[in-house]
Design a protein around this motif. Structure first.
Motif, PDB file in Angstrom:
ATOM      1  N   LEU A   4      51.088  35.883  38.572  1.00  0.00           N
ATOM      2  CA  LEU A   4      50.995  37.314  38.308  1.00  0.00           C
ATOM      3  C   LEU A   4      50.312  38.011  39.478  1.00  0.00           C
ATOM      4  O   LEU A   4      49.554  37.390  40.229  1.00  0.00           O
ATOM      5  CB  LEU A   4      50.219  37.559  37.011  1.00  0.00           C
ATOM      6  CG  LEU A   4      50.790  36.879  35.757  1.00  0.00           C
ATOM      7  CD1 LEU A   4      49.859  37.059  34.572  1.00  0.00           C
ATOM      8  CD2 LEU A   4      52.181  37.428  35.431  1.00  0.00           C
ATOM      9  N   THR A   5      50.543  39.301  39.609  1.00  0.00           N
ATOM     10  CA  THR A   5      49.990  40.042  40.743  1.00  0.00           C
ATOM     11  C   THR A   5      48.637  40.665  40.443  1.00  0.00           C
ATOM     12  O   THR A   5      47.946  41.130  41.345  1.00  0.00           O
ATOM     13  CB  THR A   5      50.954  41.166  41.161  1.00  0.00           C
ATOM     14  OG1 THR A   5      51.166  42.037  40.036  1.00  0.00           O
ATOM     15  CG2 THR A   5      52.280  40.594  41.619  1.00  0.00           C
ATOM     16  N   PHE A   6      48.241  40.701  39.166  1.00  0.00           N
ATOM     17  CA  PHE A   6      47.014  41.388  38.767  1.00  0.00           C
ATOM     18  C   PHE A   6      46.021  40.385  38.190  1.00  0.00           C
ATOM     19  O   PHE A   6      46.383  39.272  37.799  1.00  0.00           O
ATOM     20  CB  PHE A   6      47.322  42.463  37.723  1.00  0.00           C
ATOM     21  CG  PHE A   6      47.966  41.909  36.475  1.00  0.00           C
ATOM     22  CD1 PHE A   6      47.194  41.448  35.406  1.00  0.00           C
ATOM     23  CD2 PHE A   6      49.349  41.820  36.369  1.00  0.00           C
ATOM     24  CE1 PHE A   6      47.786  40.923  34.264  1.00  0.00           C
ATOM     25  CE2 PHE A   6      49.946  41.294  35.222  1.00  0.00           C
ATOM     26  CZ  PHE A   6      49.163  40.837  34.169  1.00  0.00           C
ATOM     27  N   ASP A   7      44.742  40.796  38.128  1.00  0.00           N
ATOM     28  CA  ASP A   7      43.695  39.973  37.537  1.00  0.00           C
ATOM     29  C   ASP A   7      43.352  40.463  36.139  1.00  0.00           C
ATOM     30  O   ASP A   7      43.411  41.667  35.865  1.00  0.00           O
ATOM     31  CB  ASP A   7      42.439  40.005  38.406  1.00  0.00           C
ATOM     32  CG  ASP A   7      42.529  39.046  39.578  1.00  0.00           C
ATOM     33  OD1 ASP A   7      43.167  37.992  39.421  1.00  0.00           O
ATOM     34  OD2 ASP A   7      41.952  39.357  40.644  1.00  0.00           O
ATOM     35  N   PRO A   8      42.937  39.568  35.246  1.00  0.00           N
ATOM     36  CA  PRO A   8      42.532  39.972  33.904  1.00  0.00           C
ATOM     37  C   PRO A   8      41.135  40.570  33.932  1.00  0.00           C
ATOM     38  O   PRO A   8      40.403  40.430  34.927  1.00  0.00           O
ATOM     39  CB  PRO A   8      42.544  38.645  33.127  1.00  0.00           C
ATOM     40  CG  PRO A   8      42.222  37.629  34.181  1.00  0.00           C
ATOM     41  CD  PRO A   8      42.875  38.118  35.440  1.00  0.00           C
ATOM     42  N   PRO A   9      40.693  41.222  32.878  1.00  0.00           N
ATOM     43  CA  PRO A   9      39.360  41.853  32.866  1.00  0.00           C
ATOM     44  C   PRO A   9      38.215  40.878  33.123  1.00  0.00           C
ATOM     45  O   PRO A   9      37.209  41.250  33.727  1.00  0.00           O
ATOM     46  CB  PRO A   9      39.273  42.444  31.453  1.00  0.00           C
ATOM     47  CG  PRO A   9      40.690  42.667  31.040  1.00  0.00           C
ATOM     48  CD  PRO A   9      41.464  41.555  31.662  1.00  0.00           C
ATOM     49  N   TRP A  10      38.350  39.613  32.676  1.00  0.00           N
ATOM     50  CA  TRP A  10      37.239  38.673  32.842  1.00  0.00           C
ATOM     51  C   TRP A  10      36.980  38.299  34.288  1.00  0.00           C
ATOM     52  O   TRP A  10      35.932  37.734  34.618  1.00  0.00           O
ATOM     53  CB  TRP A  10      37.458  37.404  32.010  1.00  0.00           C
ATOM     54  CG  TRP A  10      38.738  36.645  32.266  1.00  0.00           C
ATOM     55  CD1 TRP A  10      39.839  36.616  31.471  1.00  0.00           C
ATOM     56  CD2 TRP A  10      39.030  35.776  33.375  1.00  0.00           C
ATOM     57  NE1 TRP A  10      40.813  35.812  32.010  1.00  0.00           N
ATOM     58  CE2 TRP A  10      40.331  35.277  33.183  1.00  0.00           C
ATOM     59  CE3 TRP A  10      38.328  35.387  34.513  1.00  0.00           C
ATOM     60  CZ2 TRP A  10      40.956  34.409  34.082  1.00  0.00           C
ATOM     61  CZ3 TRP A  10      38.942  34.518  35.413  1.00  0.00           C
ATOM     62  CH2 TRP A  10      40.228  34.041  35.202  1.00  0.00           C
ATOM     63  N   ALA A  11      37.916  38.600  35.177  1.00  0.00           N
ATOM     64  CA  ALA A  11      37.774  38.176  36.577  1.00  0.00           C
ATOM     65  C   ALA A  11      36.508  38.746  37.221  1.00  0.00           C
ATOM     66  O   ALA A  11      35.904  38.110  38.094  1.00  0.00           O
ATOM     67  CB  ALA A  11      39.004  38.592  37.374  1.00  0.00           C
ATOM     68  N   SER A  12      36.083  39.934  36.788  1.00  0.00           N
ATOM     69  CA  SER A  12      34.912  40.565  37.396  1.00  0.00           C
ATOM     70  C   SER A  12      33.614  39.817  37.095  1.00  0.00           C
ATOM     71  O   SER A  12      32.595  40.042  37.751  1.00  0.00           O
ATOM     72  CB  SER A  12      34.789  42.015  36.921  1.00  0.00           C
ATOM     73  OG  SER A  12      34.642  42.061  35.505  1.00  0.00           O
ATOM     74  N   ASP A  13      33.647  38.903  36.128  1.00  0.00           N
ATOM     75  CA  ASP A  13      32.441  38.139  35.772  1.00  0.00           C
ATOM     76  C   ASP A  13      32.252  36.903  36.638  1.00  0.00           C
ATOM     77  O   ASP A  13      31.245  36.206  36.496  1.00  0.00           O
ATOM     78  CB  ASP A  13      32.510  37.705  34.299  1.00  0.00           C
ATOM     79  CG  ASP A  13      32.503  38.884  33.335  1.00  0.00           C
ATOM     80  OD1 ASP A  13      31.941  39.922  33.703  1.00  0.00           O
ATOM     81  OD2 ASP A  13      33.065  38.747  32.229  1.00  0.00           O
ATOM     82  N   TYR A  14      33.211  36.634  37.522  1.00  0.00           N
ATOM     83  CA  TYR A  14      33.161  35.406  38.307  1.00  0.00           C
ATOM     84  C   TYR A  14      33.295  35.730  39.796  1.00  0.00           C
ATOM     85  O   TYR A  14      33.705  36.834  40.177  1.00  0.00           O
ATOM     86  CB  TYR A  14      34.270  34.456  37.848  1.00  0.00           C
ATOM     87  CG  TYR A  14      34.088  34.047  36.409  1.00  0.00           C
ATOM     88  CD1 TYR A  14      33.244  33.000  36.063  1.00  0.00           C
ATOM     89  CD2 TYR A  14      34.722  34.753  35.380  1.00  0.00           C
ATOM     90  CE1 TYR A  14      33.041  32.643  34.734  1.00  0.00           C
ATOM     91  CE2 TYR A  14      34.525  34.411  34.051  1.00  0.00           C
ATOM     92  CZ  TYR A  14      33.682  33.354  33.736  1.00  0.00           C
ATOM     93  OH  TYR A  14      33.479  33.010  32.424  1.00  0.00           O
ATOM     94  N   PRO A  15      32.954  34.756  40.672  1.00  0.00           N
ATOM     95  CA  PRO A  15      33.009  35.031  42.118  1.00  0.00           C
ATOM     96  C   PRO A  15      34.411  35.442  42.567  1.00  0.00           C
ATOM     97  O   PRO A  15      35.414  34.919  42.084  1.00  0.00           O
ATOM     98  CB  PRO A  15      32.606  33.682  42.731  1.00  0.00           C
ATOM     99  CG  PRO A  15      31.800  32.996  41.676  1.00  0.00           C
ATOM    100  CD  PRO A  15      32.414  33.418  40.375  1.00  0.00           C
ATOM    101  N   ASP A  16      34.457  36.388  43.483  1.00  0.00           N
ATOM    102  CA  ASP A  16      35.730  36.843  44.042  1.00  0.00           C
ATOM    103  C   ASP A  16      36.239  35.792  45.027  1.00  0.00           C
ATOM    104  O   ASP A  16      35.583  35.508  46.029  1.00  0.00           O
ATOM    105  CB  ASP A  16      35.519  38.180  44.771  1.00  0.00           C
ATOM    106  CG  ASP A  16      36.815  38.736  45.355  1.00  0.00           C
ATOM    107  OD1 ASP A  16      37.884  38.130  45.138  1.00  0.00           O
ATOM    108  OD2 ASP A  16      36.752  39.765  46.054  1.00  0.00           O
ATOM    109  N   PRO A  17      37.415  35.178  44.774  1.00  0.00           N
ATOM    110  CA  PRO A  17      37.893  34.120  45.661  1.00  0.00           C
ATOM    111  C   PRO A  17      38.693  34.615  46.857  1.00  0.00           C
ATOM    112  O   PRO A  17      39.212  33.810  47.631  1.00  0.00           O
ATOM    113  CB  PRO A  17      38.794  33.298  44.731  1.00  0.00           C
ATOM    114  CG  PRO A  17      39.386  34.327  43.811  1.00  0.00           C
ATOM    115  CD  PRO A  17      38.291  35.359  43.607  1.00  0.00           C
TER     116      PRO A  17
END
Length: 388
Positions: free
Chosen positions: A313-326
């Protein structure tokens, strides 16, 4: 005739092949064994369903090999099994009681076929299994396992953890191999994990663990592993490797399937000249590509390495902001969108490459089929045994 009696061996195979009938036989075997040897029950987890299925599968495969008159691979397999079972605390006395229980169960459930030929075949098969396993275990001099302490538990994404340990003694394994691991939350439940770094003389090791739906061990690791926990690691398995003289390399990693390929890449970084390596690293969301910064660091100083990130997928889910940006700095190939088999084969057949695949069974199977359909020779494709 014994092991050479193919007709009788086929009857034995039908009796142990996984299914309702063999379930009764295998259950009877374990009941007999545990009743006559109480210490044997402590070797296994409380839930025996999977163990019974695996045992039936192993016996079926052994019968298939013997029917085909192939002895070399079964003997090697049984010897490795015997060496590996030392980690459970299996003793020579356990092998003796196992032999008695298995012979008794087979004779009972094959009663309508039991004659001199069946007796000889069954005795030869059971003697082969017990003899090779116990002999290999008895001859092995290396420790059956090594304990270590968890130093760090890093949550890379919602369902991926990076676990770093310091073992009491240095582990001996080759890059690309996997090792059986036991955690304190689930004693007697060993799970295979792949070190993500080459063997370290000081005993440091790193594992990447993805939580699997219904997976008790992986779920416990993500939710409960803490610094100070004592883990147990046994002897390595697997044969993923790179021949530095056999041409360029294609690697395809799905999620934490990256770990063994990362160890191979880091091992190659020791050399000034290497074959070209192109790694496709895939996951569902861009945020799931948890180790891109490390891959960028390696690729930035090793021009033989190319890395293509792939997300379904091209987008991130809402929980992504809780973890390190890869997201790595510029330098890797532009992230591609799609399923790994489709993206990889957009670039051709890769038929001139050594090909290594690692990830979930469905991804590995689909990618292998897609590459072969494009023209890649099957014998050039490596992957670990696929879980059932």
């Amino acid at each position: 005739m014994g092991l050479e009696d193919r007709e009788t061996m086929r009857i034995l195979r039908a009796a142990v092949c996984p299914g309702p009938e063999s379930e009764v036989l295998i259950r009877d075997f374990y009941t007999r064994w545990f009743a006559t040897d109480l210490s044997a029950r402590d070797l296994f987890p409380p839930d025996m369903e999977k163990q019974r299925y695996v045992f039936a599968e192993a016996l079926t495969w052994l019968c298939d090999e013997l029917i085909a008159q192939r002895a070399e691979e079964p003997v090697a397999f049984l010897a490795q099994l015997g060496r590996d079972h030392r980690k459970y605390g299996v003793t020579q006395a356990h092998y003796e009681t196992l032999k008695t229980a298995l012979l008794g169960a087979l004779r009972t459930h094959l009663a309508e076929h039991w004659d001199r030929r069946m007796s000889e075949a069954v005795n030869d098969v059971v003697t082969l299994v017990v003899g090779v396993m116990s002999g290999a275990a008895d001859a092995e001099t290396s420790p059956p396992f090594c304990d270590g302490t968890v130093l760090e538990h890093l949550r890379a994404t919602r369902d991926v953890s990076v676990i770093r340990l310091k073992m009491d003694h240095a582990l001996s394994y080759l890059p690309g191999q996997y090792v059986p691991v036991q955690i304190p939350q689930w004693p007697r439940r060993w799970r295979y994990l792949s070190p993500s770094i080459p063997a370290d003389a000081n005993g440091y090791v790193e594992f990447h663990v993805r939580s699997v739906p219904g997976g008790m061990v992986s779920t416990a690791i993500l939710g409960e592993a803490r610094p100070g926990d004592r883990w147990r690691v046994s002897n390595p398995h697997g044969a993923l490797h790179i021949d530095r003289d056999a041409g360029d390399v294609l690697m395809v990693a799905g999620s934490t399937g990256l770990a063994p390929l990362r160890a191979l890449i880091m091992d190659l970084a020791r050399f000034s000249e290497n074959p070209r390596v192109h790694l496709f690293f895939g996951a569902k969301y861009p945020a799931d590509l948890y180790d891109l910064p490390t891959l960028w660091e390696v690729a930035s100083t090793n021009p033989w390495l190319s890395v293509t990130p792939v997300s379904e997928l091209t987008f991130d889910p809402p929980w992504a902001s809780d973890y390190p940006d890869p997201t790595p700095p510029r330098g890797l190939h532009v992230r591609q969108t799609g399923l790994l088999p489709e993206v990889v084969t957009r670039y051709g057949s890769w038929s001139d490459r050594q090909i290594l695949l690692c990830g979930g069974p469905a991804m590995v199977t689909a990618t292998k089929q897609a590459l072969i359909a494009k023209g890649a020779p099957a014998e050039r494709i490596q992957h670990d045994p696929l879980a059932s």
